[in-house]
Design an enzyme around this catalytic site. Structure first.
Site, PDB file in Angstrom:
ATOM      1  N   LYS A 111       2.468 -14.341  14.291  1.00 15.90           N
ATOM      2  CA  LYS A 111       1.031 -14.236  14.552  1.00 15.90           C
ATOM      3  C   LYS A 111       0.432 -15.517  15.110  1.00 15.90           C
ATOM      4  CE  LYS A 111      -0.131 -10.366  11.604  1.00 15.90           C
ATOM      5  NZ  LYS A 111      -0.771  -9.883  10.383  1.00 15.90           N
ATOM      6  N   LYS A 192       6.985  -0.949  15.486  1.00 16.59           N
ATOM      7  CA  LYS A 192       6.459  -0.419  14.225  1.00 16.59           C
ATOM      8  C   LYS A 192       5.123   0.299  14.443  1.00 16.59           C
ATOM      9  CE  LYS A 192       4.358  -2.347  10.252  1.00 16.59           C
ATOM     10  NZ  LYS A 192       4.155  -3.378   9.252  1.00 16.59           N
ATOM     11  N   LYS A 195      -1.324  -0.052  11.626  1.00 20.03           N
ATOM     12  CA  LYS A 195      -2.731   0.332  11.500  1.00 20.03           C
ATOM     13  C   LYS A 195      -3.640  -0.544  12.336  1.00 20.03           C
ATOM     14  CE  LYS A 195      -3.006  -1.403   6.699  1.00 20.03           C
ATOM     15  NZ  LYS A 195      -3.415  -2.788   6.606  1.00 20.03           N
TER      16      LYS A 195
HETATM   17  P1  AMP Z   1       0.086  -3.213   6.493  1.00 20.30           P
HETATM   18  O1  AMP Z   1      -0.375  -1.968   7.154  1.00 20.30           O
HETATM   19  O2  AMP Z   1       0.942  -4.038   7.427  1.00 20.30           O
HETATM   20  O3  AMP Z   1      -0.990  -3.983   5.825  1.00 20.30           O
HETATM   21  O4  AMP Z   1       1.091  -2.781   5.341  1.00 20.30           O
HETATM   22  C1  AMP Z   1       0.741  -2.145   4.131  1.00 20.30           C
HETATM   23  C2  AMP Z   1       1.998  -1.591   3.494  1.00 20.30           C
HETATM   24  O5  AMP Z   1       2.517  -0.488   4.253  1.00 20.30           O
HETATM   25  C3  AMP Z   1       3.154  -2.597   3.420  1.00 20.30           C
HETATM   26  O6  AMP Z   1       3.938  -2.364   2.270  1.00 20.30           O
HETATM   27  C4  AMP Z   1       3.919  -2.305   4.691  1.00 20.30           C
HETATM   28  O7  AMP Z   1       5.215  -2.771   4.666  1.00 20.30           O
HETATM   29  C5  AMP Z   1       3.803  -0.787   4.759  1.00 20.30           C
HETATM   30  N1  AMP Z   1       3.849  -0.339   6.165  1.00 20.30           N
HETATM   31  C6  AMP Z   1       2.961  -0.603   7.135  1.00 20.30           C
HETATM   32  N2  AMP Z   1       3.294  -0.041   8.311  1.00 20.30           N
HETATM   33  C7  AMP Z   1       4.458   0.605   8.074  1.00 20.30           C
HETATM   34  C8  AMP Z   1       5.334   1.382   8.882  1.00 20.30           C
HETATM   35  N3  AMP Z   1       5.091   1.621  10.176  1.00 20.30           N
HETATM   36  N4  AMP Z   1       6.434   1.905   8.304  1.00 20.30           N
HETATM   37  C9  AMP Z   1       6.698   1.680   7.002  1.00 20.30           C
HETATM   38  N5  AMP Z   1       5.915   0.962   6.181  1.00 20.30           N
HETATM   39  C10 AMP Z   1       4.810   0.417   6.695  1.00 20.30           C
END
Ligand code: AMP
Ligand code: TRP
Length: 326
Positions: A111, A192, A195
């Site tokens: 980042k 990936k 969000k």
């Molecule tokens: P984040 O959206 O990056 O804040 O992640 C929140 C939680 O969801 C964390 O445990 C991430 O590792 C999981 N997570 C986010 N995006 C994915 C994805 N595309 N596939 C699997 N796990 C995800």
């Protein structure tokens, strides 16, 4: 009973990646563990967020936690910023982490690459995360693979602190889901699903119109082989859809493969789309009911009392051990 703890940042809108990679795990494990799941709103401040929108996202995330099945009987749901002690312990951990080890965090490196204006908070946030985890003596921390390194840092911090000041913290274990640890972008299945993504077509949000989600599945990128087989390297698109399908149906990938042995891609996608549409429709029905019932505030007030007490005891113990205060 062993303790489980995890949290999600209230930024962007949660995707089925978040559900499959994180929420589903919390849900399945909550009966086995004393479970703590929180909204990591202080972590959201590492970048600017519109304050009004942030508040709304925090509340929505609590609603989503409840709608996916986290049950207040087993799980203590709370908002990080409503427990001031997290930041206190985070500071102590910043003072017990080396610049070098913090600078090795992959997420920070990515980042901050070619970006002069990242906040100091982005650099120190793994220490706040260590505080979230160690505060509650969590035994297990279910996270997606991208967060594993941060949980490992928390382990190192705990071990170092225990060595320096005497036994204080449990050493937590990261738990990474086996299948579907990572859900990929539907349009670019090497990336990936995120969000915070701009690519609307590649990403399915938990609160989006189920019909639009259906369209996204139907137009997901595949390959030209026309065999439904799990092979992430050569068939990332199809493999991703298989993971989504099997996770939402709670079956193994092998069983999903068997179901589609004789199917073409059109038929396969239609079945995946059905499952996704149904999943979102049910989830949103529960979400809307929860938000309209006005149960959220009562629930948070109750759990706040519990987590504040735990955190106060821990921070007092830590302050005593490091020698600050009277
Ligand atoms: P984040 O959206 O990056 O804040 O992640 C929140 C939680 O969801 C964390 O445990 C991430 O590792 C999981 N997570 C986010 N995006 C994915 C994805 N595309 N596939 C699997 N796990 C995800
Ligand atoms: N850093 C995590 C993320 O971005 C969220 C998080 C904050 C977290 N504190 C935590 C996850 C403690 C597990 C445990 O997804």
């Amino acid at each position: 009973m062993k303790r489980l703890l995890s949290g999600i940042k209230p930024t962007g809108e949660l995707t089925i990646g978040n559900y499959i990679g994180a929420l589903k795990q919390f849900n399945e494990m909550q009966k086995e563990y004393e479970t703590f799941v929180f909204v990591a709103d202080l972590h959201a401040l590492t970048v600017y967020n519109d304050p009004k929108e942030l508040k709304e996202k925090i509340r929505n995330l609590i609603g989503i936690y409840l709608a996916v099945g986290l049950n207040p009987e087993y799980t203590t749901l709370f908002i990080q910023s409503e427990n001031m002690y997290h930041a206190n312990l985070g500071w102590v951990f910043e003072c017990n982490t080396y610049m070098g080890e913090a600078a090795r965090m992959t997420q920070y490196k990515e980042k901050s690459k070619n970006n002069e204006s990242v906040s100091v908070g982005l650099f120190t946030y793994p220490m706040l995360m260590a505080s979230d985890i160690l505060m509650y003596d969590a035994d297990v921390v279910p996270v997606g693979i991208d967060q594993k390194q941060h949980v490992e840092l928390a382990r190192n911090i705990a071990e170092r602190f225990n060595n320096k000041y005497g036994e204080t913290f449990k050493i937590p274990e990261p738990v990474i889901p086996k299948e579907g640890a990572k859900i990929y972008d539907l349009q670019d299945p090497t990336k990936k699903m995120s969000k915070s993504d701009d690519n609307e077509k590649g990403c399915i949000k938990l609160l989006e119109d189920p019909k639009s989600a259906r369209k996204k599945i139907m137009s997901a990128v595949t390959d030209s082989e026309a065999v439904v087989k799990y092979d992430p390297e050569n068939k990332p698109g199809i493999s991703n859809l298989l993971v989504i399908y099997s996770s939402l149906k709670d079956i193994s990938i092998e069983d999903a493969e068997k179901e589609f042995e004789n199917s073409g891609y059109g038929d396969f996608k239609k079945r995946v789309a059905d499952v996704v549409e149904e999943f979102l429709t049910n989830l949103q029905e529960r979400f809307n009911k929860i938000m309209n019932d006005g149960v959220v505030d009562n629930l948070l007030d109750k759990s706040n009392e519990k987590v504040r007490k735990i955190a106060e005891d821990k921070v007092k113990e830590v302050f005593e051990k490091v020698g600050v205060g009277r």
